[in-house]
Scaffold this motif. Structure first.
Motif, PDB file in Angstrom:
ATOM      1  N   TYR A 171       0.836  -1.206   0.000  1.00 39.04           N
ATOM      2  CA  TYR A 171       0.000   0.000   0.000  1.00 39.04           C
ATOM      3  C   TYR A 171       0.874   1.261   0.000  1.00 39.04           C
ATOM      4  N   LEU A 172       1.910   1.258   0.817  1.00 42.49           N
ATOM      5  CA  LEU A 172       2.786   2.433   0.901  1.00 42.49           C
ATOM      6  C   LEU A 172       3.532   2.684  -0.409  1.00 42.49           C
ATOM      7  N   ALA A 173       3.717   1.626  -1.196  1.00 38.51           N
ATOM      8  CA  ALA A 173       4.397   1.752  -2.488  1.00 38.51           C
ATOM      9  C   ALA A 173       3.400   1.870  -3.644  1.00 38.51           C
ATOM     10  N   ASN A 174       2.127   2.056  -3.309  1.00 39.74           N
ATOM     11  CA  ASN A 174       1.065   2.226  -4.302  1.00 39.74           C
ATOM     12  C   ASN A 174       0.849   0.968  -5.147  1.00 39.74           C
ATOM     13  N   GLU A 175       1.123  -0.187  -4.562  1.00 42.64           N
ATOM     14  CA  GLU A 175       0.806  -1.469  -5.195  1.00 42.64           C
ATOM     15  C   GLU A 175      -0.424  -2.030  -4.468  1.00 42.64           C
ATOM     16  N   VAL A 176      -1.550  -1.337  -4.637  1.00 35.10           N
ATOM     17  CA  VAL A 176      -2.696  -1.585  -3.763  1.00 35.10           C
ATOM     18  C   VAL A 176      -3.403  -2.902  -4.085  1.00 35.10           C
ATOM     19  N   SER A 177      -3.471  -3.282  -5.350  1.00 31.31           N
ATOM     20  CA  SER A 177      -4.075  -4.575  -5.689  1.00 31.31           C
ATOM     21  C   SER A 177      -3.297  -5.719  -5.049  1.00 31.31           C
ATOM     22  N   GLU A 178      -1.976  -5.618  -5.080  1.00 33.54           N
ATOM     23  CA  GLU A 178      -1.133  -6.631  -4.441  1.00 33.54           C
ATOM     24  C   GLU A 178      -1.340  -6.616  -2.929  1.00 33.54           C
ATOM     25  N   ALA A 179      -1.519  -5.422  -2.380  1.00 35.77           N
ATOM     26  CA  ALA A 179      -1.771  -5.302  -0.940  1.00 35.77           C
ATOM     27  C   ALA A 179      -3.054  -6.032  -0.557  1.00 35.77           C
ATOM     28  N   LEU A 180      -4.098  -5.841  -1.350  1.00 34.95           N
ATOM     29  CA  LEU A 180      -5.385  -6.471  -1.058  1.00 34.95           C
ATOM     30  C   LEU A 180      -5.290  -7.988  -1.170  1.00 34.95           C
ATOM     31  N   ASP A 181      -4.663  -8.470  -2.235  1.00 32.93           N
ATOM     32  CA  ASP A 181      -4.521  -9.920  -2.430  1.00 32.93           C
ATOM     33  C   ASP A 181      -3.736 -10.550  -1.276  1.00 32.93           C
ATOM     34  N   THR A 182      -2.654  -9.886  -0.882  1.00 30.63           N
ATOM     35  CA  THR A 182      -1.809 -10.413   0.190  1.00 30.63           C
ATOM     36  C   THR A 182      -2.540 -10.430   1.523  1.00 30.63           C
ATOM     37  N   SER A 183      -3.335  -9.402   1.767  1.00 36.78           N
ATOM     38  CA  SER A 183      -4.035  -9.298   3.049  1.00 36.78           C
ATOM     39  C   SER A 183      -5.091 -10.382   3.227  1.00 36.78           C
ATOM     40  N   GLU A 184      -5.610 -10.931   2.134  1.00 39.00           N
ATOM     41  CA  GLU A 184      -6.664 -11.938   2.233  1.00 39.00           C
ATOM     42  C   GLU A 184      -6.150 -13.193   2.959  1.00 39.00           C
ATOM     43  N   GLU A 185      -4.980 -13.686   2.575  1.00 41.50           N
ATOM     44  CA  GLU A 185      -4.435 -14.863   3.244  1.00 41.50           C
ATOM     45  C   GLU A 185      -4.124 -14.568   4.703  1.00 41.50           C
ATOM     46  N   ALA A 186      -3.589 -13.357   4.957  1.00 44.25           N
ATOM     47  CA  ALA A 186      -3.279 -12.980   6.338  1.00 44.25           C
ATOM     48  C   ALA A 186      -4.538 -12.955   7.190  1.00 44.25           C
ATOM     49  N   LEU A 187      -5.624 -12.419   6.643  1.00 41.72           N
ATOM     50  CA  LEU A 187      -6.885 -12.376   7.382  1.00 41.72           C
ATOM     51  C   LEU A 187      -7.386 -13.774   7.723  1.00 41.72           C
ATOM     52  N   GLU A 188      -7.285 -14.683   6.782  1.00 43.00           N
ATOM     53  CA  GLU A 188      -7.705 -16.060   7.030  1.00 43.00           C
ATOM     54  C   GLU A 188      -6.889 -16.688   8.157  1.00 43.00           C
ATOM     55  N   LEU A 189      -5.601 -16.405   8.172  1.00 40.35           N
ATOM     56  CA  LEU A 189      -4.742 -16.962   9.214  1.00 40.35           C
ATOM     57  C   LEU A 189      -5.049 -16.355  10.582  1.00 40.35           C
ATOM     58  N   TRP A 190      -5.264 -15.022  10.631  1.00 45.87           N
ATOM     59  CA  TRP A 190      -5.602 -14.394  11.916  1.00 45.87           C
ATOM     60  C   TRP A 190      -6.925 -14.926  12.442  1.00 45.87           C
ATOM     61  N   ALA A 191      -7.902 -15.130  11.535  1.00 44.45           N
ATOM     62  CA  ALA A 191      -9.198 -15.679  11.951  1.00 44.45           C
ATOM     63  C   ALA A 191      -9.024 -17.105  12.487  1.00 44.45           C
ATOM     64  N   LYS A 192      -8.220 -17.889  11.796  1.00 43.83           N
ATOM     65  CA  LYS A 192      -7.954 -19.266  12.223  1.00 43.83           C
ATOM     66  C   LYS A 192      -7.309 -19.293  13.603  1.00 43.83           C
ATOM     67  N   LEU A 193      -6.439 -18.312  13.872  1.00 39.72           N
ATOM     68  CA  LEU A 193      -5.738 -18.240  15.150  1.00 39.72           C
ATOM     69  C   LEU A 193      -6.587 -17.625  16.258  1.00 39.72           C
ATOM     70  N   GLY A 194      -7.741 -17.061  15.880  1.00 36.43           N
ATOM     71  CA  GLY A 194      -8.585 -16.391  16.858  1.00 36.43           C
ATOM     72  C   GLY A 194      -8.007 -15.075  17.336  1.00 36.43           C
ATOM     73  N   ALA A 195      -7.153 -14.480  16.527  1.00 44.02           N
ATOM     74  CA  ALA A 195      -6.492 -13.220  16.889  1.00 44.02           C
ATOM     75  C   ALA A 195      -7.355 -12.052  16.416  1.00 44.02           C
ATOM     76  N   ALA A 196      -8.400 -11.764  17.169  1.00 42.22           N
ATOM     77  CA  ALA A 196      -9.393 -10.774  16.749  1.00 42.22           C
ATOM     78  C   ALA A 196      -8.798  -9.378  16.578  1.00 42.22           C
ATOM     79  N   GLU A 197      -7.886  -9.009  17.456  1.00 47.00           N
ATOM     80  CA  GLU A 197      -7.308  -7.660  17.364  1.00 47.00           C
ATOM     81  C   GLU A 197      -6.465  -7.506  16.104  1.00 47.00           C
ATOM     82  N   ARG A 198      -5.648  -8.510  15.790  1.00 50.35           N
ATOM     83  CA  ARG A 198      -4.847  -8.442  14.573  1.00 50.35           C
ATOM     84  C   ARG A 198      -5.750  -8.498  13.341  1.00 50.35           C
ATOM     85  N   GLN A 199      -6.790  -9.296  13.411  1.00 47.51           N
ATOM     86  CA  GLN A 199      -7.739  -9.382  12.305  1.00 47.51           C
ATOM     87  C   GLN A 199      -8.438  -8.042  12.095  1.00 47.51           C
ATOM     88  N   GLY A 200      -8.872  -7.429  13.176  1.00 48.61           N
ATOM     89  CA  GLY A 200      -9.549  -6.137  13.071  1.00 48.61           C
ATOM     90  C   GLY A 200      -8.643  -5.057  12.522  1.00 48.61           C
TER      91      GLY A 200
END
Length: 212
Positions: A129-158
């Motif tokens: 995002y900081l480098a203006n590669e926003v589509s890549e940022a969104l794609d990358t964040s999807e896997e991270a969100l799934e992992l945070w949800a799996k871990l029950g890490a609500a604060e990191r997910q939020g």
């Protein structure tokens, strides 16, 4: 030894290299490129392995280690050093360099724990995002969100949902920006003393302001 010094002196006289008590370097990028192109794949891999071992032994800068690790086909060392190189570049605001290191880290760090990978991908997404590669940022964040949800890490997910709201807005996806922003607020409101809640409120206020 003496023979090595003589060879180095000869190369210096030919205008190819410079050296001091610790390092040898090419005088021009064209010379380096010509030398690399003259080597076979096997020769390049062997020389990079030698250089990589020496850099690691001397605890050299992680960016230099990561530069040689792919050429040496040393996947383990890429996984070990690329995340640190990425974060080092990020702290220096070298966002393009950081993204290059994060791409390597994401590719070769699949054997890490879910928490480590989620943290890596979250940082990677923000860097994009900081480098203006926003589509890549969104794609990358999807896997991270799934992992945070799996871990029950609500604060990191939020917190990452809050960033996703920003990603969506920059991509012109207003409805998705509002949806992820609200989801971030809802998650973080349920977490006692969530440090990112104020930022989530700020994100929603910005969306409201931009929508007038």
């Amino acid at each position: 030894g003496g023979a090595s010094t003589e060879l180095l002196d000869e190369c210096r006289q030919r205008g190819l290299i410079e050296y001091d008590d610790e390092w040898v370097w090419y005088r021009h990028e064209l010379v380096r490129t010509a030398m690399c192109d003259s080597l076979t794949i096997t020769q390049r891999r062997h020389l990079n392995k030698v250089i990589l071992r020496e850099l690691i032994a001397q605890r050299a800068d992680v960016a230099r280690i990561v530069h040689h690790a792919p050429e040496a086909a040393e996947d383990t060392h890429i996984a070990q050093y690329a995340p640190a190189a990425a974060r080092q570049a990020s702290s220096a605001a070298s966002h393009r360099e950081a993204i290059a290191h994060y791409r390597l880290a994401a590719t070769y760090s699949t054997g890490t724990s879910d928490e480590e990978r989620a943290a890596l991908l979250s940082d990677y997404a923000v860097e994009c995002y900081l480098a203006n590669e926003v589509s890549e940022a969104l794609d990358t964040s999807e896997e991270a969100l799934e992992l945070w949800a799996k871990l029950g890490a609500a604060e990191r997910q939020g917190d990452l949902l809050r960033w996703q709201s920003r990603f969506h807005w920059w991509l012109g996806q207003v409805a998705a920006a509002e949806k992820t922003g609200k989801a971030a607020v809802e998650l973080l409101e349920a977490v006692p003393d969530a440090s990112g809640l104020a930022m989530a409120y700020s994100t929603m206020s910005q969306l409201a302001m931009l929508a007038q």
